[in-house]
Motif scaffolding. Structure first.
Motif, PDB file in Angstrom:
ATOM      1  N   SER A   1       0.834  -1.208   0.000  1.00 31.63           N
ATOM      2  CA  SER A   1       0.000   0.000   0.000  1.00 31.63           C
ATOM      3  C   SER A   1       0.866   1.255   0.000  1.00 31.63           C
ATOM      4  O   SER A   1       0.596   2.205  -0.734  1.00 31.63           O
ATOM      5  CB  SER A   1      -0.911  -0.019   1.226  1.00 31.63           C
ATOM      6  OG  SER A   1      -1.637   1.175   1.317  1.00 31.63           O
TER       7      SER A   1
ATOM      8  N   GLY B   1       2.689   1.680  -3.407  1.00 23.77           N
ATOM      9  CA  GLY B   1       1.751   2.177  -4.409  1.00 23.77           C
ATOM     10  C   GLY B   1       1.458   3.655  -4.241  1.00 23.77           C
ATOM     11  O   GLY B   1       1.354   4.401  -5.216  1.00 23.77           O
TER      12      GLY B   1
ATOM     13  N   THR C   1       2.829   5.628  -7.601  1.00 25.62           N
ATOM     14  CA  THR C   1       1.783   6.059  -8.536  1.00 25.62           C
ATOM     15  C   THR C   1       1.887   7.528  -8.929  1.00 25.62           C
ATOM     16  O   THR C   1       1.848   7.853 -10.116  1.00 25.62           O
ATOM     17  CB  THR C   1       0.392   5.737  -7.971  1.00 25.62           C
ATOM     18  OG1 THR C   1       0.322   4.329  -7.753  1.00 25.62           O
ATOM     19  CG2 THR C   1      -0.704   6.164  -8.926  1.00 25.62           C
TER      20      THR C   1
ATOM     21  N   THR D   1      -3.234   2.391 -15.894  1.00 24.04           N
ATOM     22  CA  THR D   1      -3.674   2.121 -14.526  1.00 24.04           C
ATOM     23  C   THR D   1      -4.876   1.181 -14.502  1.00 24.04           C
ATOM     24  O   THR D   1      -4.982   0.331 -13.614  1.00 24.04           O
ATOM     25  CB  THR D   1      -3.998   3.429 -13.782  1.00 24.04           C
ATOM     26  OG1 THR D   1      -4.970   4.171 -14.521  1.00 24.04           O
ATOM     27  CG2 THR D   1      -2.747   4.263 -13.584  1.00 24.04           C
ATOM     28  N   GLY D   2      -5.764   1.303 -15.480  1.00 19.33           N
ATOM     29  CA  GLY D   2      -6.916   0.401 -15.549  1.00 19.33           C
ATOM     30  C   GLY D   2      -6.513  -1.030 -15.841  1.00 19.33           C
ATOM     31  O   GLY D   2      -7.003  -1.968 -15.208  1.00 19.33           O
TER      32      GLY D   2
ATOM     33  N   SER E   1      -4.930  -2.538 -12.843  1.00 22.02           N
ATOM     34  CA  SER E   1      -5.940  -2.885 -11.842  1.00 22.02           C
ATOM     35  C   SER E   1      -6.599  -4.223 -12.164  1.00 22.02           C
ATOM     36  O   SER E   1      -6.816  -5.049 -11.267  1.00 22.02           O
ATOM     37  CB  SER E   1      -7.005  -1.797 -11.771  1.00 22.02           C
ATOM     38  OG  SER E   1      -6.434  -0.586 -11.348  1.00 22.02           O
ATOM     39  N   PHE E   2      -6.920  -4.459 -13.439  1.00 22.88           N
ATOM     40  CA  PHE E   2      -7.541  -5.729 -13.811  1.00 22.88           C
ATOM     41  C   PHE E   2      -6.558  -6.900 -13.692  1.00 22.88           C
ATOM     42  O   PHE E   2      -6.950  -8.008 -13.320  1.00 22.88           O
ATOM     43  CB  PHE E   2      -8.136  -5.657 -15.215  1.00 22.88           C
ATOM     44  CG  PHE E   2      -9.473  -4.983 -15.233  1.00 22.88           C
ATOM     45  CD1 PHE E   2     -10.580  -5.586 -14.659  1.00 22.88           C
ATOM     46  CD2 PHE E   2      -9.620  -3.743 -15.812  1.00 22.88           C
ATOM     47  CE1 PHE E   2     -11.821  -4.970 -14.661  1.00 22.88           C
ATOM     48  CE2 PHE E   2     -10.848  -3.108 -15.822  1.00 22.88           C
ATOM     49  CZ  PHE E   2     -11.950  -3.716 -15.248  1.00 22.88           C
TER      50      PHE E   2
ATOM     51  N   TRP F   1      -4.138  -7.035 -11.471  1.00 19.37           N
ATOM     52  CA  TRP F   1      -4.062  -7.260 -10.025  1.00 19.37           C
ATOM     53  C   TRP F   1      -5.304  -8.013  -9.535  1.00 19.37           C
ATOM     54  O   TRP F   1      -5.201  -8.926  -8.718  1.00 19.37           O
ATOM     55  CB  TRP F   1      -3.915  -5.928  -9.292  1.00 19.37           C
ATOM     56  CG  TRP F   1      -3.828  -6.114  -7.816  1.00 19.37           C
ATOM     57  CD1 TRP F   1      -4.763  -5.785  -6.894  1.00 19.37           C
ATOM     58  CD2 TRP F   1      -2.741  -6.699  -7.087  1.00 19.37           C
ATOM     59  NE1 TRP F   1      -4.334  -6.131  -5.640  1.00 19.37           N
ATOM     60  CE2 TRP F   1      -3.092  -6.692  -5.733  1.00 19.37           C
ATOM     61  CE3 TRP F   1      -1.518  -7.232  -7.461  1.00 19.37           C
ATOM     62  CZ2 TRP F   1      -2.258  -7.192  -4.746  1.00 19.37           C
ATOM     63  CZ3 TRP F   1      -0.687  -7.730  -6.473  1.00 19.37           C
ATOM     64  CH2 TRP F   1      -1.057  -7.704  -5.147  1.00 19.37           C
ATOM     65  N   LEU F   2      -6.477  -7.649 -10.035  1.00 21.06           N
ATOM     66  CA  LEU F   2      -7.706  -8.334  -9.660  1.00 21.06           C
ATOM     67  C   LEU F   2      -7.661  -9.805 -10.056  1.00 21.06           C
ATOM     68  O   LEU F   2      -8.025 -10.681  -9.267  1.00 21.06           O
ATOM     69  CB  LEU F   2      -8.919  -7.649 -10.300  1.00 21.06           C
ATOM     70  CG  LEU F   2     -10.261  -8.341 -10.092  1.00 21.06           C
ATOM     71  CD1 LEU F   2     -10.649  -8.340  -8.620  1.00 21.06           C
ATOM     72  CD2 LEU F   2     -11.325  -7.670 -10.938  1.00 21.06           C
TER      73      LEU F   2
ATOM     74  N   TRP G   1      -5.311 -11.620  -7.724  1.00 24.37           N
ATOM     75  CA  TRP G   1      -5.919 -11.762  -6.400  1.00 24.37           C
ATOM     76  C   TRP G   1      -6.979 -12.870  -6.403  1.00 24.37           C
ATOM     77  O   TRP G   1      -7.001 -13.713  -5.499  1.00 24.37           O
ATOM     78  CB  TRP G   1      -6.546 -10.432  -5.982  1.00 24.37           C
ATOM     79  CG  TRP G   1      -7.233 -10.517  -4.660  1.00 24.37           C
ATOM     80  CD1 TRP G   1      -8.567 -10.635  -4.443  1.00 24.37           C
ATOM     81  CD2 TRP G   1      -6.625 -10.537  -3.368  1.00 24.37           C
ATOM     82  NE1 TRP G   1      -8.834 -10.708  -3.103  1.00 24.37           N
ATOM     83  CE2 TRP G   1      -7.653 -10.649  -2.414  1.00 24.37           C
ATOM     84  CE3 TRP G   1      -5.306 -10.466  -2.938  1.00 24.37           C
ATOM     85  CZ2 TRP G   1      -7.395 -10.688  -1.049  1.00 24.37           C
ATOM     86  CZ3 TRP G   1      -5.064 -10.499  -1.574  1.00 24.37           C
ATOM     87  CH2 TRP G   1      -6.101 -10.609  -0.659  1.00 24.37           C
TER      88      TRP G   1
END
Length: 84
Positions: free
Chosen positions: A13, A16, A20, A40-41, A44-45, A47-48, A51
């Motif tokens: 955290s 980042g 960023t 960034t999008g 994010s996907f 990383w999702l 996870w």
């Protein structure tokens, strides 16, 4: 082990939060603001997806011992707490 995992989460955290604001302006200057949103999008996907592939709830985690599972679940469901 739990403290190590919490430390990794907190470190991620913090990294980042620092990285960023340094990277997004560079992407914006070199490739435009559209690219900054896309990069960034997409990150994010990615990383999702990672996870969702890795995460297991404590009850279903294969490497979690019974003592660890009991220790994690000793407080019950902490997500549904009301204000006093």
């Amino acid at each position: 082990m739990a403290r190590f995992a919490l430390g990794i989460g907190e470190a991620g955290s913090n990294v980042g939060t620092i990285v960023t604001p340094l990277i997004v302006p560079l992407i914006t200057v070199h490739y435009g603001w559209h690219a900054a949103f896309l990069v960034t999008g997409v990150f994010s996907f990615v990383w999702l997806a990672a996870w969702l592939a890795i995460y297991r709830p404590p009850a279903a985690h294969p490497r979690l011992g019974e003592n660890e599972r009991d220790w994690i679940q000793q407080d019950g469901d902490t997500a549904v707490r009301t204000m006093p």
